[in-house]
Enzyme design. Sequence first.
Site, PDB file in Angstrom:
ATOM      1  N   ARG A   1       0.875  -1.181   0.000  1.00 10.54           N
ATOM      2  CA  ARG A   1       0.000   0.000   0.000  1.00 10.54           C
ATOM      3  C   ARG A   1       0.905   1.221   0.000  1.00 10.54           C
ATOM      4  O   ARG A   1       1.676   1.436   0.944  1.00 10.54           O
ATOM      5  CB  ARG A   1      -0.906  -0.009   1.239  1.00 10.54           C
ATOM      6  CG  ARG A   1      -1.639   1.303   1.448  1.00 10.54           C
ATOM      7  CD  ARG A   1      -2.765   1.217   2.455  1.00 10.54           C
ATOM      8  NE  ARG A   1      -3.891   0.484   1.904  1.00 10.54           N
ATOM      9  CZ  ARG A   1      -5.116   0.497   2.428  1.00 10.54           C
ATOM     10  NH1 ARG A   1      -5.374   1.213   3.500  1.00 10.54           N
ATOM     11  NH2 ARG A   1      -6.091  -0.201   1.864  1.00 10.54           N
TER      12      ARG A   1
ATOM     13  N   HIS B   1      -7.300   0.898  -6.417  1.00 12.55           N
ATOM     14  CA  HIS B   1      -7.507  -0.010  -5.271  1.00 12.55           C
ATOM     15  C   HIS B   1      -8.169  -1.286  -5.800  1.00 12.55           C
ATOM     16  O   HIS B   1      -9.345  -1.565  -5.534  1.00 12.55           O
ATOM     17  CB  HIS B   1      -8.385   0.679  -4.226  1.00 12.55           C
ATOM     18  CG  HIS B   1      -8.378   0.023  -2.878  1.00 12.55           C
ATOM     19  ND1 HIS B   1      -7.579  -1.064  -2.565  1.00 12.55           N
ATOM     20  CD2 HIS B   1      -9.072   0.302  -1.736  1.00 12.55           C
ATOM     21  CE1 HIS B   1      -7.785  -1.406  -1.308  1.00 12.55           C
ATOM     22  NE2 HIS B   1      -8.684  -0.606  -0.781  1.00 12.55           N
TER      23      HIS B   1
ATOM     24  N   GLN C   1      -9.996  -4.033  -3.399  1.00  4.34           N
ATOM     25  CA  GLN C   1     -11.318  -3.652  -2.914  1.00  4.34           C
ATOM     26  C   GLN C   1     -12.369  -3.856  -4.003  1.00  4.34           C
ATOM     27  O   GLN C   1     -13.444  -4.414  -3.760  1.00  4.34           O
ATOM     28  CB  GLN C   1     -11.310  -2.169  -2.481  1.00  4.34           C
ATOM     29  CG  GLN C   1     -12.665  -1.668  -2.003  1.00  4.34           C
ATOM     30  CD  GLN C   1     -13.078  -2.247  -0.659  1.00  4.34           C
ATOM     31  OE1 GLN C   1     -12.295  -2.226   0.286  1.00  4.34           O
ATOM     32  NE2 GLN C   1     -14.287  -2.774  -0.553  1.00  4.34           N
TER      33      GLN C   1
ATOM     34  N   ASP D   1     -17.340   6.938  -1.434  1.00  3.74           N
ATOM     35  CA  ASP D   1     -16.060   6.829  -0.720  1.00  3.74           C
ATOM     36  C   ASP D   1     -15.818   8.178  -0.032  1.00  3.74           C
ATOM     37  O   ASP D   1     -16.508   9.168  -0.326  1.00  3.74           O
ATOM     38  CB  ASP D   1     -14.939   6.502  -1.730  1.00  3.74           C
ATOM     39  CG  ASP D   1     -13.575   6.252  -1.089  1.00  3.74           C
ATOM     40  OD1 ASP D   1     -13.513   6.042   0.147  1.00  3.74           O
ATOM     41  OD2 ASP D   1     -12.563   6.272  -1.828  1.00  3.74           O
TER      42      ASP D   1
ATOM     43  N   CYS E   1     -16.452   1.394   0.545  1.00  2.00           N
ATOM     44  CA  CYS E   1     -15.265   0.574   0.833  1.00  2.00           C
ATOM     45  C   CYS E   1     -14.860   0.637   2.299  1.00  2.00           C
ATOM     46  O   CYS E   1     -14.182  -0.260   2.788  1.00  2.00           O
ATOM     47  CB  CYS E   1     -14.110   1.013  -0.058  1.00  2.00           C
ATOM     48  SG  CYS E   1     -13.729   2.783   0.082  1.00  2.00           S
TER      49      CYS E   1
ATOM     50  N   ARG F   1     -13.559  -8.893   1.614  1.00  2.78           N
ATOM     51  CA  ARG F   1     -12.142  -8.616   1.386  1.00  2.78           C
ATOM     52  C   ARG F   1     -11.318  -9.865   1.712  1.00  2.78           C
ATOM     53  O   ARG F   1     -10.391 -10.212   0.981  1.00  2.78           O
ATOM     54  CB  ARG F   1     -11.654  -7.442   2.261  1.00  2.78           C
ATOM     55  CG  ARG F   1     -12.208  -6.083   1.885  1.00  2.78           C
ATOM     56  CD  ARG F   1     -11.772  -5.608   0.504  1.00  2.78           C
ATOM     57  NE  ARG F   1     -10.325  -5.559   0.347  1.00  2.78           N
ATOM     58  CZ  ARG F   1      -9.550  -4.558   0.771  1.00  2.78           C
ATOM     59  NH1 ARG F   1     -10.091  -3.505   1.357  1.00  2.78           N
ATOM     60  NH2 ARG F   1      -8.242  -4.586   0.582  1.00  2.78           N
TER      61      ARG F   1
HETATM   62  N1  NVA Z   1     -10.031   6.605  -1.318  1.00  2.76           N
HETATM   63  C1  NVA Z   1      -9.720   6.112   0.001  1.00  2.76           C
HETATM   64  C2  NVA Z   1      -9.938   4.650   0.065  1.00  2.76           C
HETATM   65  C3  NVA Z   1      -9.688   4.033   1.417  1.00  2.76           C
HETATM   66  C4  NVA Z   1      -9.895   2.558   1.438  1.00  2.76           C
HETATM   67  C5  NVA Z   1      -8.273   6.463   0.327  1.00  2.76           C
HETATM   68  O1  NVA Z   1      -7.405   6.306  -0.555  1.00  2.76           O
HETATM   69  O2  NVA Z   1      -7.998   6.874   1.451  1.00  2.76           O
HETATM   70  N1   CP Z   2     -11.271  -0.403   2.338  1.00  6.19           N
HETATM   71  C1   CP Z   2      -9.997  -0.487   2.768  1.00  6.19           C
HETATM   72  O1   CP Z   2      -9.069  -0.681   1.996  1.00  6.19           O
HETATM   73  O2   CP Z   2      -9.869  -0.351   4.099  1.00  6.19           O
HETATM   74  P1   CP Z   2      -8.506  -0.165   4.900  1.00  6.19           P
HETATM   75  O3   CP Z   2      -7.960   1.191   4.564  1.00  6.19           O
HETATM   76  O4   CP Z   2      -8.916  -0.271   6.345  1.00  6.19           O
HETATM   77  O5   CP Z   2      -7.546  -1.240   4.509  1.00  6.19           O
END
Ligand code: NVA
Ligand code: CP
Length: 313
Positions: free
Chosen positions: A109, A136, A139, A230, A270, A298
Site C-alpha cells: 500500500r 484499489h 477492494q 467513498d 469501501c 475482502r
Molecule cells: N479513497 C480512500 C480509500 C480508502 C480505502 C483512500 O485512498 O484513502
Molecule cells: N477499504 C480499505 O481498503 O480499508 P482499509 O484502509 O482499512 O484497509
Amino acid sequence: MALSDTAFGNGHLLSINDLTTDEVRSIVELGIAMKADPAAYRSVCAGKTLGMIFMKSSTRTRVSFEVGIYQLGGVGIFLSSRDIQLNRGEPVSDTAQVLSRYVDGIMARTFAHSDVEDLADHGSVPIINGLTDLLHPCQALADLMTISEVFGDPRGRTLAYVGDGNNMAHSLMFAASKAGMNFTCISPPGYAMEPEMVHLGVEDAQLAGTSMIQSESIEDVAGAHVVYTDVWASMGQEGEQSIRLQDFADFTVDAMVMEAAADDAIFMHCLPAHRGEEVSADVCDGPRSVIFDQAENRLHAQKAIMGKLMGNL
Ligand code: NVA
Ligand code: CP
C-alpha cells in the site's frame, strides 16, 4: 524465479485493467467458493510467506491479507514503512530485490502508484497492489464478489459511484466493465477521474459493450442497481479536508438519492465511512447497505487473489 507473461495478471495484480474478463470472473468465483468451504483451501499457500508493505494506515487490507495467508497455510509479515529502511531512503528497487529473496509475494500500500510498478519491475515475486493514490483493485474485486452475491450475474446492471474521482472510482470503473456492468461516475466540478484512467475505462467499456458515463449531477443515480461512495478526502489529502467539505456538500448519498436508484438498489462503501459527509447515517446503516458484507468479502477475495498468484490455483 522469472514471472511468466502468461501467468494470471502477468504475474501481478497492479490494476484490474491488466486482467482479462475471465480472470476477473475467476477471482469472484474462487472467492465465493473459498467463503463457502474455507477448509478445502487451507494448503493452497502452505509454507509461503507474504510481505506486506504499508506506507499508509489500514484496517481491512492488513487484517484480511494477514488472516487470509494464514488460512491458506502461509504466513504474513507486516512491514510498516515507518520501521523498514524504505523510510530512510532505501530505494524501492533495492527493497523489491531484497524482499524477493525472502518472501513468495509482496502486497504493498503506497502513495505513488509508480512504487508498486517499481516493485513489480525490480522484484521477482508477485506484487499485489493493496491501494495506491491511483487504484484499489483488491477492494473492487471484493466488491464484484459482493455484487454477485446480491444480484447473481452482474451483467447489465449499473453501478453509480458518487464522489471523488479517486483510486476507488478508477478501480470500480475497470471492475464494472470487466464484469459487464455499466458505470456512472458522479463527481463535483474539478473532482472527475484522471483523464488517463478515463481513456482506458472508455476503451474497456467499448470492448465490453457497456456504458461509461461521467456526470456532475447526482440525479444520474436514477435507476442504478449499486450506489457506491467513498470518503471525500483520501489518505494523503487531509490538508484539503475543509475545502472538500464545501466542494462535495451537494454530493451526500442520502435517502433521497437512494430513492432515485432502482427499487432493488444496494448501497456500498469501501470503508472507512464518514457518516454525515459522503453518506447519511440512515443509508450507511440502513437495510440497503451491504458495507459489512463488503468488508468480510475482502478476506475471501484476497485469499482468491493469493491463491491465483502465489498458490497456482
Ligand atoms: N479513497 C480512500 C480509500 C480508502 C480505502 C483512500 O485512498 O484513502
Ligand atoms: N477499504 C480499505 O481498503 O480499508 P482499509 O484502509 O482499512 O484497509
